[in-house]
Scaffold this motif. Structure first.
Motif, PDB file in Angstrom:
ATOM      1  N   THR A  28       0.800  -1.197  -0.086  1.00 29.25           N
ATOM      2  CA  THR A  28      -0.067  -0.057  -0.122  1.00 29.25           C
ATOM      3  C   THR A  28       1.024   1.366  -0.061  1.00 29.25           C
ATOM      4  O   THR A  28       0.498   2.217  -0.761  1.00 29.25           O
ATOM      5  CB  THR A  28      -1.143  -0.130   0.978  1.00 29.25           C
ATOM      6  N   PRO A  29       1.787   1.306   0.903  1.00 30.20           N
ATOM      7  CA  PRO A  29       3.017   2.458   0.541  1.00 30.20           C
ATOM      8  C   PRO A  29       3.375   2.848  -0.756  1.00 30.20           C
ATOM      9  O   PRO A  29       3.366   3.887  -1.278  1.00 30.20           O
ATOM     10  CB  PRO A  29       3.866   2.168   1.756  1.00 30.20           C
ATOM     11  N   TRP A  30       3.886   1.705  -1.386  1.00 30.04           N
ATOM     12  CA  TRP A  30       4.154   1.892  -2.647  1.00 30.04           C
ATOM     13  C   TRP A  30       2.941   2.364  -3.806  1.00 30.04           C
ATOM     14  O   TRP A  30       3.047   3.076  -4.755  1.00 30.04           O
ATOM     15  CB  TRP A  30       4.661   0.583  -3.235  1.00 30.04           C
ATOM     16  N   ALA A  31       1.643   1.867  -3.384  1.00 30.61           N
ATOM     17  CA  ALA A  31       0.630   2.220  -4.306  1.00 30.61           C
ATOM     18  C   ALA A  31       0.327   3.755  -4.092  1.00 30.61           C
ATOM     19  O   ALA A  31       0.060   4.342  -4.982  1.00 30.61           O
ATOM     20  CB  ALA A  31      -0.545   1.249  -3.874  1.00 30.61           C
ATOM     21  N   ARG A  67      -6.396  -1.698 -11.498  1.00 31.70           N
ATOM     22  CA  ARG A  67      -5.974  -2.690 -10.296  1.00 31.70           C
ATOM     23  C   ARG A  67      -5.205  -1.825  -9.369  1.00 31.70           C
ATOM     24  O   ARG A  67      -5.618  -2.250  -8.104  1.00 31.70           O
ATOM     25  CB  ARG A  67      -4.661  -3.713 -11.016  1.00 31.70           C
ATOM     26  N   LEU A  68      -4.843  -1.011  -9.705  1.00 33.85           N
ATOM     27  CA  LEU A  68      -4.027   0.058  -8.474  1.00 33.85           C
ATOM     28  C   LEU A  68      -5.290   0.742  -7.815  1.00 33.85           C
ATOM     29  O   LEU A  68      -5.311   0.780  -6.811  1.00 33.85           O
ATOM     30  CB  LEU A  68      -3.122   0.938  -9.329  1.00 33.85           C
ATOM     31  N   LEU A  69      -6.199   1.357  -8.700  1.00 35.67           N
ATOM     32  CA  LEU A  69      -6.947   2.110  -8.248  1.00 35.67           C
ATOM     33  C   LEU A  69      -8.128   1.266  -7.081  1.00 35.67           C
ATOM     34  O   LEU A  69      -8.563   1.852  -6.110  1.00 35.67           O
ATOM     35  CB  LEU A  69      -8.007   2.814  -9.377  1.00 35.67           C
ATOM     36  N   ARG A  70      -8.161   0.249  -7.333  1.00 37.84           N
ATOM     37  CA  ARG A  70      -9.015  -0.577  -6.710  1.00 37.84           C
ATOM     38  C   ARG A  70      -8.395  -0.901  -5.369  1.00 37.84           C
ATOM     39  O   ARG A  70      -9.186  -1.035  -4.558  1.00 37.84           O
ATOM     40  CB  ARG A  70      -9.417  -1.874  -7.653  1.00 37.84           C
ATOM     41  N   LEU A  71      -6.930  -1.372  -5.553  1.00 44.30           N
ATOM     42  CA  LEU A  71      -6.310  -1.302  -4.090  1.00 44.30           C
ATOM     43  C   LEU A  71      -6.446  -0.420  -3.214  1.00 44.30           C
ATOM     44  O   LEU A  71      -6.907  -0.356  -2.160  1.00 44.30           O
ATOM     45  CB  LEU A  71      -4.946  -1.839  -4.370  1.00 44.30           C
ATOM     46  N   ALA A 298      -7.282  -8.530  -3.636  1.00 45.84           N
ATOM     47  CA  ALA A 298      -6.765  -7.408  -4.566  1.00 45.84           C
ATOM     48  C   ALA A 298      -5.456  -6.972  -4.214  1.00 45.84           C
ATOM     49  O   ALA A 298      -4.761  -6.547  -5.417  1.00 45.84           O
ATOM     50  CB  ALA A 298      -7.938  -6.198  -4.259  1.00 45.84           C
ATOM     51  N   ALA A 299      -4.981  -6.958  -2.992  1.00 47.26           N
ATOM     52  CA  ALA A 299      -3.593  -6.589  -2.629  1.00 47.26           C
ATOM     53  C   ALA A 299      -2.825  -7.953  -3.537  1.00 47.26           C
ATOM     54  O   ALA A 299      -1.722  -7.480  -4.008  1.00 47.26           O
ATOM     55  CB  ALA A 299      -3.326  -6.841  -1.295  1.00 47.26           C
TER      56      ALA A 299
END
Ligand SMILES: C[S@@+](CC[C@H](N)C(=O)[O-])C[C@H]1O[C@@H](n2cnc3c(N)ncnc32)[C@H](O)[C@@H]1O
Length: 364
Positions: A28-31, A67-71, A298-299
């Motif tokens: 999550t920090p990377w996203a 996929r990024l936005l969903r996470l 999702a992650a």
């Protein structure tokens, strides 16, 4: 901006206890850093609320960006509407602040982040894995070349197999099976459990050379090695024949569709008509806007993209891959957080063998 129906609003304080894994997770920090680098909060704030608009503006791969936005939506950084539009939360508003940009922008000074995740931006733009670009080889080749890495991954798998293995052994109709082939069987945890529970059963385990050393040790410790054949090889090559059941546990999610199909075809070819292939995976829901999304999956889906260029699939996606390989869905069961999908070979082995030659030969 059109009014949107909020699908997920997460009150971090009350709905989400801060567990160690929440706090220690590096994904999550990377996203969040990628979102800051691409200025997604600013763009959403400007009214670009759809994945395709955003992908177009920032030159990203639409599916990967989605996929990024969903996470991020799962983490409460954005909210996703039932129509697939995104809106800001307090957290993403804060991501537009100067201090957050300074701290989180990947191009900014001072960011020192976990090395294998450093290619996420490229993964989001291209839809391809970052790990091989970071380390110069695939995850599996890396594990094979480092006993420490292989060992710690093995320990993780043992812990994971403990969550689904015993139930699989108990619930599937193993009494009809005299020989099982565990394809990509890891360190032999499942095969050890199976052969212990069924004293007349024989087993074959196929995995890469370094992993088979650990498997031999485990199967010997379980006292079943004399009923096992441990094959050091690749599941992209011909598999041992003669098993009634070929197990693929947490293997297909490691591979994109072309390679996953090739593995399934190798199983079909070896099992022959009427043979069975058991797929054990976490199965995600459809992922369409408005459908519930499993946060952990999702992650994992994004992590698979980042590390291997693969994905978590829905039951329908597994069924499609299997059907293309010459398999028909037999039965389905839920085992904890995992699903068991039983497929039966319907194609002739000759056709399958031809298909294998036409597709991928080695994915490592
Ligand atoms: C996620 S692990 C699953 C292991 C085991 N089935 C389980 O569920 O615990 C994937 C396994 O695939 C193996 N693997 C990767 N590439 C392979 C290849 N080309 N041929 C055979 N095994 C391979 C890895 O060594 C690893 O043991």
């Amino acid at each position: 901006m059109a009014a949107v129906t909020v699908l997920r609003v997460i009150d971090l304080e009350h709905d989400r206890p801060h567990t160690l894994s929440d706090l220690a997770d590096l994904l999550t920090p990377w996203a969040i850093r990628v979102a800051v680098t691409l200025r997604l909060p600013e763009l959403i704030d400007e009214g670009l609320t759809r994945v395709d608009e955003l992908a177009d503006r920032v030159s990203a791969d639409t599916v990967a960006l989605g996929r990024l936005l969903r996470l991020l939506a799962c983490r409460g950084v954005l909210v996703e509407s039932t129509t697939g539009e995104y809106a800001l939360t307090d957290i993403s508003r804060e991501m537009m602040s100067e201090s957050a940009r300074k701290w989180l922008d990947l191009d900014g000074a001072g960011n020192r982040l976990e090395a294998s995740y450093s290619g996420l931006l490229e993964s989001i733009r291209t839809g391809e894995a970052a790990y091989p670009k970071t380390f110069g080889c695939s995850v599996w080749r890396d594990f094979e070349s480092s006993s420490g890495l292989a060992e710690s991954f093995g320990a993780y798998l043992v812990e994971l197999a403990g969550r689904w293995g015993p139930e699989l052994v108990e619930r599937y109709g193993w009494s009809r099976v005299s020989k099982v082939v565990d394809v990509g069987g890891g360190d032999g945890t499942l095969l050890g459990l199976l052969l212990t529970a069924h004293p007349a059963m024989r087993g074959v385990l196929v995995d890469l050379p370094a992993t088979t050393l650990a498997a031999r040790r485990r199967l010997a410790a379980a006292g079943v090695l004399d009923r096992c054949e441990v094959v050091a090889g690749s599941f992209f090559e011909r598999l041992p024949i003669g098993g009634e059941v070929y197990v693929l546990a947490q293997v297909l999610h490691d591979w994109p569709d072309a390679e996953a199909s090739a593995i399934l075809r190798r199983c079909v070819e070896a099992a022959g008509e009427g043979g069975r292939v058991l797929v054990i995976e976490r199965v995600r829901c459809t992922g369409r806007p408005g459908q519930p999304v499993d946060e952990a999956l999702a992650a994992m889906d994004l992590r698979m993209l980042l590390l291997i260029g693969s994905l978590e699939r829905s039951a329908a996606q597994f069924a499609r891959l299997a059907e293309d390989a010459g398999l028909a869905l037999g039965s389905q069961a839920v085992i904890g957080e995992f699903s068991l999908l039983e497929f039966v070979v319907r194609a002739s082995p000759a056709r399958s063998a031809k298909s294998v030659r036409l597709s991928v030969s080695a994915g490592n």
